[in-house]
Design an enzyme around this catalytic site. Structure first.
Site, PDB file in Angstrom:
ATOM      1  CG  HIS A 421      -6.365  25.828  -7.547  1.00 19.28           C
ATOM      2  ND1 HIS A 421      -7.436  26.343  -8.247  1.00 19.28           N
ATOM      3  CD2 HIS A 421      -5.255  26.269  -8.173  1.00 19.28           C
ATOM      4  CE1 HIS A 421      -6.979  27.042  -9.280  1.00 19.28           C
ATOM      5  NE2 HIS A 421      -5.660  27.009  -9.256  1.00 19.28           N
ATOM      6  CB  CYS A 797       5.080  34.815   1.220  1.00 25.62           C
ATOM      7  SG  CYS A 797       5.967  33.384   0.562  1.00 25.62           S
TER       8      CYS A 797
END
Length: 852
Positions: A421, A797
């Protein structure tokens, strides 16, 4: 046929080959071809050096015959690649009592003694492997040095040049084969079995009567790449002594107010060096650093290597060479390592800075920043509001920290990996980040961080975080600013002219879109729309929607978010127009937007007019055992359709408002975490209904493209079914890698280095796309999707979209574009161009010395 176990005198027509004799040998031949005054030189091939290391002595008499009656030589390493290193150069081989007497009459007694003494010390240290402390003798003379050598080795110092040279060659050959040398060159990219060539050269003395000395010169600034004569010259010296001399010991090359210069004292020599530099630049198609010696006023060129340079300088040098017609634009594009330009996009720790390393971790996002330590998002925001730079430190980050990450100058986490993250968000924001610093102990209560060596830093203490090296440095150190000026943009413009795969950016906010536009991204390939909810005003409203007991209450709360989302989408459409914008609908589990601390729970209870106990109970109701595989993505869109309906309405209304001047904005709407065709059908029907409502209300036509983010293995396998309702498939390789491997990208950093080191995985699959496993799923999905829909748009992506090797794989599958973090867009543009240039002839070999 060339005898590979022979030596070859370097002449303009000699059969010198880079892969057989090394780069230095080939470069010296080219200098000779260019008419430079290079002393007589003989090249020893790599196979011959290997045989010397194995104990086979070459024909020393035949070798020495190439130098006629000249009795003193030097030996230098000649590796296939310049930056592989190699054994140290040995000078003055052949010096003995007889030759000292001979050169005393030619050079002067002091110079002859100095040359002899220098060789004795070099031979003792580099060949006999003695400690140089044996020469720590007061008033050291040649006689004392010889006695010290004999005392240490129990044998007399060799006087015969054949013995001296043979021992030097054997020593250098065996040093190259040693374990330490092998590991060192492998760390620089050399294969384990890389060979070593050697060159033996007639000594040109920089000591003696008349103007004599040695120096090094180059014609560009190593930091900036701008034209500039740079180097030093030292009288009565040899080799690169001038570079290690003190300020008062060596001359500057050009006129300098700090001291005397070669240009002033020897203008003819200086002018000759400048002329030769220009000849070398054109003939070798490179900016070179030239090692030279002046012997009694006569200039000799001993060696030349590519001038050392930063990535910033590399770009400037390549573009200048192309603009001057020395190389082609395609050649300039090929010369730049794509990953290296990452350092141009961010400030970097200055090369001369002293590093007091406090902690080490994973270099998760490049660049460097200095600031005060803070330990939570609130402190980071407070620091930013006061105009103070801060470094956010967390054990690991969560969506709650995103506001603080936006306010910080850099991020440090104790846990997490290169694609966790913290790393992903940091790369998207262009912030330096070090993750997985497992040797530190972060205490959020005491607001301290403790290093492995016991040092403790508290909130407010200043550190410098280097995300390019993975180091955290105590205190403030000098930084070099980003360099994305004219040469950088010019080079990427040349790259865009030849590449044949699109490059978009992952951008989540209008601010991100501005960065993407600055780097000339061809659109937005992934907008994670949930990241727009992290503002304090929006987060509370979203939490109201999450806490809603029924559809009506949820729709009411979401209606307050509608104008906020619409404003964000409108801004992004206007920034990127006429380029496409792909908006991924809400994806993460709802728990990520709920508070996890007592303080956060109390704040939410106050905002919602609930008791803290009620808030805590609701949070527990929404918790999941494995939320990343739970109620998220399309599953939210089906079970709580009001969220997707609100987002679709915001997209359509923003698109209509942004469609000005007769140019319609056609948004791309992407459904996340799909696994089944029916999921797409259900969401599509609701989005179509919203589109119909908006068209009815506004009287304007709404056009859009609907696609799917392929993240699960099942979606890849059923891509043919899914493509019946999708105009594009975009592969989210971050989650697909997690699901295919059964790995958590946030936790894999703890053991990934062991796996790579032991050969379980060739590379970290979160950094370089796993072409065998995940790649096979991509290949199957691409093939099956295009069987159903021939013009199906395909893209990647995930963060792999900025990795050159992964781009090559995507290109091989015929994908239309890749999308990556804004700060990786230039890397992707350059890498894609190099693939297009290289493809017609296979591996590009134009920048090796021609073998003719």
């Amino acid at each position: 046929m060339l005898d590979r176990l022979n030596f070859e005198r370097i002449t303009p027509t000699a059969a010198i080959q880079r892969r057989l004799h090394g780069t230095r040998a080939k470069c010296l031949q080219r200098l000779i071809r260019l008419g430079m005054p290079v002393p007589d030189t003989v090249a020893l091939s790599i196979p011959l050096v290997r045989s010397i290391a194995a104990g086979q002595q070459p024909d020393m008499k035949a070798l020495l015959e190439h130098f006629g009656s000249w009795p003193v030589l030097s030996v230098r390493a000649s590796t296939v690649e310049q930056d592989w290193g190699g054994p140290s150069t040995v000078l003055n081989i052949g010096m003995n009592r007889t030759n000292e007497a001979f050169f005393a009459s030619r050079l002067g007694a002091d110079a002859a003694k100095a040359l002899h003494l220098k060789f004795i010390k070099s031979y003792a240290v580099d060949v006999a492997r003695l400690d140089d402390e044996i020469f720590d003798i007061e008033d050291l003379t040649v006689a004392k040095a010889l006695d010290a050598y004999e005392m240490e080795t129990d044998e007399a110092f060799p006087e015969d040049i054949e013995i001296q040279l043979a021992q030097v060659l054997k020593s250098m050959a065996r040093a190259w084969e040693g374990t330490s040398a092998r590991l060192l060159r492998m760390s620089k990219g050399a294969p384990e079995d890389a060979g070593l060539g050697l060159v033996v050269q007639r000594m040109a003395f920089g000591m003696g009567k008349g103007e004599s000395g040695a120096g090094v010169i180059q014609f560009v600034n190593s930091d900036t790449g701008k034209p500039q004569e740079v180097g030093r010259y030292k009288r009565q010296s040899q080799g690169r002594d001038a570079l290690s001399s003190g300020e008062g010991d060596a001359l500057y090359l050009t006129r300098d107010k700090r001291g005397p210069s070669l240009q002033d004292s020897q203008p003819e020599v200086f002018d000759a060096l400048c002329e030769l530099g220009a000849v070398a630049r054109k003939g070798l198609r490179e900016e070179m650093q030239i090692e030279f010696t002046v012997e009694g006023g006569t200039l000799h060129i001993l060696d030349a290597v590519a001038a050392p340079r930063s990535a910033r300088a590399e770009v400037r040098i390549a573009t200048d060479l192309a603009k001057d017609g020395v190389i082609s634009r395609e050649d300039a594009v090929m010369r730049i390592e794509p990953r290296a330009i990452g350092e141009l996009l961010h400030p970097q720790v200055a090369g001369s800075a002293k590093r007091d390393v406090f902690a080490r971790g994973i270099a998760a996002s490049p660049g460097a920043a200095t600031g005060k330590l803070v330990f939570d998002a609130m402190a980071a925001q407070t620091s930013a509001s006061q105009g103070e730079a801060c470094i956010l430190v967390r054990r690991e980050t969560s969506p709650e920290d995103v506001r603080g990450m936006h306010a910080a100058k850099a991020i440090l986490t104790e846990r997490g990996g290169a694609n966790g993250h913290a790393a992903v968000i940091a790369r998207g924001l262009g912030l330096p980040c070090v993750t997985g610093a497992t040797s530190i102990d972060v205490d959020t209560k005491k607001r301290t961080v403790t290093s492995e060596d016991g040092r403790v830093l508290s909130e407010g203490d200043v550190v410098t975080l280097d995300g390019s090296s993975g180091q955290v440095l105590a205190g403030s150190v000098p930084l070099v600013e980003a360099g994305i000026g004219g040469a950088f943009r010019e080079l990427l413009g040349w790259a865009d002219a030849v590449r044949d795969i699109g490059v978009r950016a992952n951008a989540d906010t209008p601010e991100d879109a501005n960065v993407a536009e600055m780097f000339n991204a061809e659109g937005i390939g992934l907008c994670r729309t949930e990241h727009m909810f992290f503002g304090e005003d929006r987060l509370t409203v979203l939490r109201e929607a999450v806490f809603a007991e029924d559809d009506t209450d949820r729709a009411a709360a979401l209606s307050r978010l509608l104008p906020m989302q619409r404003a964000d989408f409108l801004a992004m459409f206007l920034i990127m127009a006429p380029r496409p914008v792909c908006l991924r609908l809400f994806d993460p589990p709802l728990h990520e937007f709920l508070p996890s601390t007592r303080e956060g729970i109390l704040q939410l209870a106050d905002a919602l007019d609930m008791s803290a106990r009620e808030v805590q109970a609701r949070i527990e109701d929404l918790s999941e055992q494995n939320p990343m595989l739970g109620l998220r993505g399309v599953r939210l869109g089906i079970t709580m359709p009001e969220i997707y309906e609100m987002q679709a309405r915001a997209i359509f209304e923003a698109a209509i408002e942004a469609s000005v001047g007769g140019v319609a904005v056609v948004p791309e709407i992407m459904i996340p975490l799909v696994s089944a065709k029916r999921e797409v059908e259900l969401v599509k029907s609701r989005i179509d209904a919203v589109a119909a409502d908006v068209m009815s209300e506004t009287g304007k036509t709404v056009e859009f493209r609907l696609g799917v983010m392929v993240e699960t293995p099942r979606a890849a396998l059923r891509a043919g079914d899914i493509a019946t309702h999708a105009s594009f498939l975009s592969f989210g390789t971050n989650d697909m890698t997690q699901m295919t491997y059964g790995l958590s990208r946030d936790d894999a950093g703890r053991f990934m280095s062991d796996y790579v080191n032991q050969g379980v995985f060739p590379e970290d699959p979160f950094l370089a796309l796993d072409q065998d496993g995940v790649g096979e799923l991509l290949a199957l999905a691409s093939e099956r999707g295009r069987i159903v829909r021939e013009k199906l748009t395909l893209s990647v992506c995930g963060e792999h979209g900025g990795d050159p090797e992964s781009i090559a794989f995507c290109r091989s599958l015929g994908m239309d574009y890749v999308s990556c973090s804004p700060y990786r867009v230039p890397i992707a543009r350059l890498a894609a161009a190099q693939l297009a240039i290289r493809e017609p002839g296979g591996d590009d070999d134009r920048f090796e010395f021609p073998e003719d």
